[in-house]
Design a protein around this motif. Structure first.
Motif, PDB file in Angstrom:
ATOM      1  N   LYS A   1       0.810  -1.214   0.000  1.00 10.28           N
ATOM      2  CA  LYS A   1       0.000   0.000   0.000  1.00 10.28           C
ATOM      3  C   LYS A   1       0.850   1.273   0.000  1.00 10.28           C
ATOM      4  O   LYS A   1       0.314   2.376   0.094  1.00 10.28           O
ATOM      5  CB  LYS A   1      -0.903   0.017   1.230  1.00 10.28           C
ATOM      6  N   GLY A   2       2.172   1.124  -0.064  1.00 11.17           N
ATOM      7  CA  GLY A   2       3.050   2.281  -0.067  1.00 11.17           C
ATOM      8  C   GLY A   2       3.415   2.789   1.308  1.00 11.17           C
ATOM      9  O   GLY A   2       3.923   3.910   1.437  1.00 11.17           O
ATOM     10  N   ARG A   3       3.212   1.996   2.348  1.00 14.51           N
ATOM     11  CA  ARG A   3       3.533   2.414   3.705  1.00 14.51           C
ATOM     12  C   ARG A   3       4.857   1.797   4.133  1.00 14.51           C
ATOM     13  O   ARG A   3       5.138   0.634   3.835  1.00 14.51           O
ATOM     14  CB  ARG A   3       2.426   1.981   4.672  1.00 14.51           C
ATOM     15  N   VAL A   4       5.641   2.584   4.830  1.00 12.87           N
ATOM     16  CA  VAL A   4       6.941   2.105   5.298  1.00 12.87           C
ATOM     17  C   VAL A   4       7.086   2.224   6.807  1.00 12.87           C
ATOM     18  O   VAL A   4       8.051   1.699   7.374  1.00 12.87           O
ATOM     19  CB  VAL A   4       8.081   2.883   4.611  1.00 12.87           C
ATOM     20  N   SER A   5       6.175   2.897   7.487  1.00 16.37           N
ATOM     21  CA  SER A   5       6.284   3.083   8.933  1.00 16.37           C
ATOM     22  C   SER A   5       4.906   3.345   9.501  1.00 16.37           C
ATOM     23  O   SER A   5       3.933   3.576   8.765  1.00 16.37           O
ATOM     24  CB  SER A   5       7.228   4.255   9.275  1.00 16.37           C
ATOM     25  N   VAL A   6       4.820   3.300  10.814  1.00 14.53           N
ATOM     26  CA  VAL A   6       3.592   3.588  11.553  1.00 14.53           C
ATOM     27  C   VAL A   6       3.971   4.424  12.763  1.00 14.53           C
ATOM     28  O   VAL A   6       5.039   4.231  13.359  1.00 14.53           O
ATOM     29  CB  VAL A   6       2.882   2.279  11.981  1.00 14.53           C
ATOM     30  N   ARG A   7       3.113   5.381  13.110  1.00 11.12           N
ATOM     31  CA  ARG A   7       3.358   6.270  14.242  1.00 11.12           C
ATOM     32  C   ARG A   7       2.454   5.855  15.398  1.00 11.12           C
ATOM     33  O   ARG A   7       1.253   5.615  15.204  1.00 11.12           O
ATOM     34  CB  ARG A   7       3.086   7.727  13.861  1.00 11.12           C
ATOM     35  N   VAL A   8       3.016   5.778  16.604  1.00 10.54           N
ATOM     36  CA  VAL A   8       2.263   5.371  17.785  1.00 10.54           C
ATOM     37  C   VAL A   8       2.504   6.382  18.898  1.00 10.54           C
ATOM     38  O   VAL A   8       3.539   7.058  18.936  1.00 10.54           O
ATOM     39  CB  VAL A   8       2.674   3.956  18.261  1.00 10.54           C
TER      40      VAL A   8
ATOM     41  N   LEU B   1       7.786   4.221  13.838  1.00  5.78           N
ATOM     42  CA  LEU B   1       8.375   2.883  13.837  1.00  5.78           C
ATOM     43  C   LEU B   1       8.498   2.397  12.396  1.00  5.78           C
ATOM     44  O   LEU B   1       7.483   2.265  11.685  1.00  5.78           O
ATOM     45  CB  LEU B   1       7.521   1.905  14.654  1.00  5.78           C
ATOM     46  N   ASP B   2       9.719   2.136  11.950  1.00  4.77           N
ATOM     47  CA  ASP B   2       9.970   1.624  10.610  1.00  4.77           C
ATOM     48  C   ASP B   2       9.653   0.136  10.562  1.00  4.77           C
ATOM     49  O   ASP B   2       9.910  -0.615  11.510  1.00  4.77           O
ATOM     50  CB  ASP B   2      11.427   1.867  10.221  1.00  4.77           C
ATOM     51  N   PHE B   3       9.069  -0.309   9.435  1.00  3.20           N
ATOM     52  CA  PHE B   3       8.661  -1.707   9.313  1.00  3.20           C
ATOM     53  C   PHE B   3       9.857  -2.652   9.400  1.00  3.20           C
ATOM     54  O   PHE B   3       9.772  -3.721  10.028  1.00  3.20           O
ATOM     55  CB  PHE B   3       7.926  -1.918   7.985  1.00  3.20           C
ATOM     56  N   THR B   4      10.969  -2.279   8.788  1.00  2.00           N
ATOM     57  CA  THR B   4      12.144  -3.152   8.815  1.00  2.00           C
ATOM     58  C   THR B   4      12.672  -3.312  10.237  1.00  2.00           C
ATOM     59  O   THR B   4      12.998  -4.430  10.675  1.00  2.00           O
ATOM     60  CB  THR B   4      13.237  -2.578   7.908  1.00  2.00           C
ATOM     61  N   GLN B   5      12.756  -2.215  10.965  1.00  2.00           N
ATOM     62  CA  GLN B   5      13.212  -2.287  12.350  1.00  2.00           C
ATOM     63  C   GLN B   5      12.205  -3.016  13.236  1.00  2.00           C
ATOM     64  O   GLN B   5      12.599  -3.724  14.167  1.00  2.00           O
ATOM     65  CB  GLN B   5      13.475  -0.880  12.873  1.00  2.00           C
ATOM     66  N   MET B   6      10.918  -2.863  12.953  1.00  2.00           N
ATOM     67  CA  MET B   6       9.908  -3.604  13.714  1.00  2.00           C
ATOM     68  C   MET B   6      10.077  -5.105  13.518  1.00  2.00           C
ATOM     69  O   MET B   6       9.994  -5.880  14.480  1.00  2.00           O
ATOM     70  CB  MET B   6       8.510  -3.165  13.297  1.00  2.00           C
ATOM     71  N   ARG B   7      10.327  -5.526  12.272  1.00  2.00           N
ATOM     72  CA  ARG B   7      10.518  -6.957  12.026  1.00  2.00           C
ATOM     73  C   ARG B   7      11.761  -7.483  12.742  1.00  2.00           C
ATOM     74  O   ARG B   7      11.733  -8.562  13.342  1.00  2.00           O
ATOM     75  CB  ARG B   7      10.631  -7.203  10.521  1.00  2.00           C
ATOM     76  N   GLU B   8      12.845  -6.729  12.680  1.00  2.00           N
ATOM     77  CA  GLU B   8      14.062  -7.154  13.364  1.00  2.00           C
ATOM     78  C   GLU B   8      13.849  -7.223  14.874  1.00  2.00           C
ATOM     79  O   GLU B   8      14.374  -8.115  15.543  1.00  2.00           O
ATOM     80  CB  GLU B   8      15.207  -6.194  13.030  1.00  2.00           C
ATOM     81  N   PHE B   9      13.077  -6.282  15.410  1.00  2.00           N
ATOM     82  CA  PHE B   9      12.837  -6.295  16.853  1.00  2.00           C
ATOM     83  C   PHE B   9      11.973  -7.489  17.257  1.00  2.00           C
ATOM     84  O   PHE B   9      12.215  -8.116  18.296  1.00  2.00           O
ATOM     85  CB  PHE B   9      12.166  -4.989  17.278  1.00  2.00           C
ATOM     86  N   VAL B  10      10.957  -7.803  16.455  1.00  2.00           N
ATOM     87  CA  VAL B  10      10.128  -8.981  16.746  1.00  2.00           C
ATOM     88  C   VAL B  10      10.965 -10.248  16.696  1.00  2.00           C
ATOM     89  O   VAL B  10      10.849 -11.133  17.567  1.00  2.00           O
ATOM     90  CB  VAL B  10       8.943  -9.053  15.770  1.00  2.00           C
ATOM     91  N   LEU B  11      11.816 -10.368  15.690  1.00  2.00           N
ATOM     92  CA  LEU B  11      12.690 -11.539  15.594  1.00  2.00           C
ATOM     93  C   LEU B  11      13.649 -11.601  16.776  1.00  2.00           C
ATOM     94  O   LEU B  11      13.919 -12.682  17.322  1.00  2.00           O
ATOM     95  CB  LEU B  11      13.462 -11.485  14.274  1.00  2.00           C
TER      96      LEU B  11
END
Length: 712
Positions: free
Chosen positions: A610-617, A638-648
């Motif tokens: 959808k063209g999104r790369v981050s989310v603000r909380v 929160l950047d999606f790439t960093q969110m994935r790395e943090f979850v992992l």
């Protein structure tokens, strides 16, 4: 005299022998307890070593199976190779060499890409002379099936829409009989019974808390129209202190209620905040402070009232027992109900117990005789912790503090801290824990049963791996992994953080089963985990509704049921509707981390499309957004790439203590992804549902025929 002395000596020797025997028995009992603890520690060590060995064997077996199955899986993924036939001298054209299977596969692929717009065009319609155009009949809605929609209650289906202009829309009353019709009723109303006096309406036979409250309210209704002179006369006749009109009304009502219901009353002290403020002002005036500073201090001073502890805060001790290394049986001679040879019963099953102790949420009244000493100590501590204070604290006279205490009546039937202390002393040595889904109920059980539940749930479980490395070394390794992944700025590390201590609570329906609880509020990256969990929840909520069955709240159940009913009626399903319910907790008791990461990748890839790369909380409140937010305070991107790395990272480094043993979670069991306070079942179920429906032969039909909802 000699006989008397001999009798006294004999009594002293007998008493000395009894004391010696009691001391010996106490020592023997302590030795038995130490021996039992030693045996329990030895058994626990053996089980830990066995679990470590089995974990190593499991890893070796998994590696061997992977080495054997890996090539086969790669072969299946590549598929069959094209067979080349050797020609005996005759050559064929290239188009003749294609096998029938390849042609069929090619046609199937082309047919799968067809849609309605790409169908074969038909020729022009024939035109006849002197003929009227044909008109097709209007489309009709399909006939409704025999399945009736679920009827919802009036409370759930009542409209809550706001009318912008109430004068332009006729309001419809929710009452079945309008008030206007009731006014026009010509029937003669029944003669109302005259209201009786409170003294005649209530008798001592109908005692109770509700009756006492009603009687007190009726007396106050009678006294509210009396003037000050009449109230002074009544106070003098009944021996009540007159303290203003309002105070006199409450005092007379309390006095008559106690006299009517023959209550056993005791006197207790109550702090008067107005008098306390006077004492504080006198102490400030006696200090050596500038006048401007003194006036501001008198305006800004606050009296903080601390909430009293409830029964659950005083009696429940499951966390204390869960953190011990070894627990042994302490219920050998206790006269309580037993189960499986050990004490296990609900607190409400004990006879002669104070009825208010059965609800652990009740707050007992604190009754103490040293309230003046406590008040004096609080005042001294408050002034001593003030850095700008200049003065003598000894000038707070204890005589002035007596004016801060007022007497109030205490009903002997009320719950006090003395009742709670007696109960705690009576059940000393046993585990008192709340029940799952019913925190007001208390379960009492033997420590050995609770220890066995902890061992089965955590130490012996296949979802956890025993770690022999010290916790400080594990924390250092986690911090190094954070730096390697490039999350030093993203993950905010708390140097004082540590791993939490897990415990279990029994279930309401079956007290022999337990639910694991793993607190994470002490861990080093808990604040980053909360922010990432808000972001993941927002990503999950913004998926298309037909892609998942997740309910954001229970209040959305009614609208989801109505939507399911409408779709069923549109499809004209008739009697061919299948309903199935599942308990997700039982279906997926353990999920491998790789399956969770596959679901997370699917969720992030959808939003990247959808063209999104981050989310603000919002880190200090509610709210999440994909765009800019007004008031950027406490908002974090929160950047999606960093969110994935943090979850992992969190899935690979999820640790907790249980019975003093450090455990690593290798299978996602429970409610948390480590410090991520987000449920993994909704994401996993949404991913699974999307995978199944996308793989269906009739994908569009599957989206509208598979309906449901997921409640957590």
């Amino acid at each position: 005299m000699e006989r008397k002395e001999a009798a006294e000596r004999e009594a002293e020797e007998k008493e000395r022998a009894e004391r010696k025997e009691k001391k010996r028995m106490k020592k023997h009992q302590k030795e038995l307890e130490l021996e039992a603890e030693r045996r329990a520690e030895m058994k626990k060590d053996n089980e830990i070593q066995l679990a470590i060995r089995l974990s190593e064997l499991e890893d070796n077996m998994a590696c061997r199976v992977e080495s054997v199955i890996g090539p086969l899986r790669e072969l299946v993924r590549l598929g069959k190779k094209k067979v080349t036939y050797a020609s005996g001298g005759s050559s064929k054209e290239p188009e003749d060499e294609v096998s029938d299977t390849s042609v069929t596969q090619e046609l199937s692929a082309k047919a799968g890409r067809l849609c309605i717009l790409e169908k074969r065009k038909r020729g022009p319609k024939p035109v006849f002379e002197n003929s009227l155009p044909m008109e097709a009949p209007p489309k009709q809605t399909p006939k409704r099936g025999a399945l009736k929609p679920v009827l919802l209650t009036t409370r759930m289906t009542r409209s809550k829409a706001m009318v912008k202009n109430p004068g332009s829309v006729k309001r419809i009353s929710l009452v079945k009989t309008p008030l206007s019709n009731r006014v026009k009723n010509t029937q003669t109303p029944r003669k109302a019974t005259p209201r009786k006096s409170p003294a005649l309406a209530i008798t001592p036979a109908t005692k109770g808390a509700l009756q006492r409250l009603r009687f007190r309210n009726d007396v106050m209704e009678e006294l509210k129209d009396c003037d000050a002179t009449e109230l002074q006369r009544i106070c003098k006749e009944e021996g009540v202190l007159y303290d203003g009109k309002v105070g006199a009304i409450f005092a007379i009502a309390d006095s008559r209620t106690r006299e009517k219901f023959e209550l056993d009353i005791a006197e207790t002290n109550e702090v008067i905040d107005v008098e306390v403020r006077k004492v504080i002002n006198d102490a400030l005036m006696s200090g050596d402070l500038p006048k401007c500073f003194l006036n501001r201090t008198r305006k800004k001073v606050r009296i903080v009232w601390v909430k009293n502890s409830a029964v659950v805060d005083i009696t429940h001790n499951q966390r204390e027992f869960a953190s011990r290394n070894v627990l042994v049986c302490t219920c050998a001679d206790l006269p309580f109900p037993r189960s499986e040879g050990h004490v296990r019963f609900r607190l409400s099953e004990i006879e002669g117990l104070h009825p208010l102790l059965r609800n652990a949420k009740n707050v007992p009244r604190v009754v103490r005789d040293d309230r003046i000493e406590l008040l004096h100590e609080e005042l001294r501590n408050g002034f001593s912790q003030w850095r700008n204070w200049r003065g003598d604290l000894s000038r707070i006279a204890r005589e002035e503090l007596h004016k801060c205490m007022g007497s109030c009546a205490l009903d002997k039937g009320q719950l006090t801290t003395a009742h709670v202390r007696d109960l705690k002393l009576k059940l000393q040595g046993l585990v008192l824990t709340p029940l799952d889904r019913n925190p007001r109920e208390t379960l009492v059980l033997c420590p050995s049963l609770y220890f066995e539940a902890m061992m089965v749930t955590f130490v012996r479980s296949l979802g956890y791996k025993i770690i022999e490395t010290p916790s400080k070394e594990v924390l250092r390794e986690i911090r190094e992994d954070v730096a390697i992944r490039g999350l030093t700025k993203f993950a905010r590390w708390d140097k004082d953080g540590d791993f939490g201590s897990a415990y279990v609570i029994p279930k309401q329906k079956d007290v022999s089963r337990y639910r694991p609880i793993c607190p994470t509020f002490m861990e080093a990256m808990v604040w980053t985990g909360r922010a990432v969990s808000k972001g993941m929840n927002h990503l999950l909520k913004t998926l298309p509704r037909r892609w998942h069955f997740n309910l954001t709240s229970v209040s959305g159940l009614a609208s989801r049921v109505r939507e399911v009913n409408r779709r069923i009626l549109r499809l004209d399903a008739g009697d061919e509707v299948l309903t199935v319910s599942f308990d997700i907790k039982e279906m997926f008791s353990g999920l491998p981390h790789k399956d969770i990461m596959a679901a997370v990748d699917w969720l992030l890839d959808f939003h990247r499309g959808k063209g999104r790369v981050s989310v603000r909380v919002n880190t200090r409140g509610r709210g999440s957004s994909f765009g800019r937010t007004t008031g950027a305070d406490h908002w974090r991107s929160l950047d999606f790439t960093q969110m994935r790395e943090f979850v992992l990272l969190e899935l690979q480094h999820t640790y907790t203590f249980a019975t003093g043993v450090l455990l690593q979670q290798v299978v996602a069991m429970g409610y948390l992804w480590g410090r991520l306070q987000v449920h993994h079942w909704p994401v996993f179920c949404a991913h699974t549902l999307n995978t199944v429906l996308c793989g269906a032969s009739t994908r569009t039909l599957a989206w509208y025929t598979v309906l449901g909802w997921l409640m957590m």
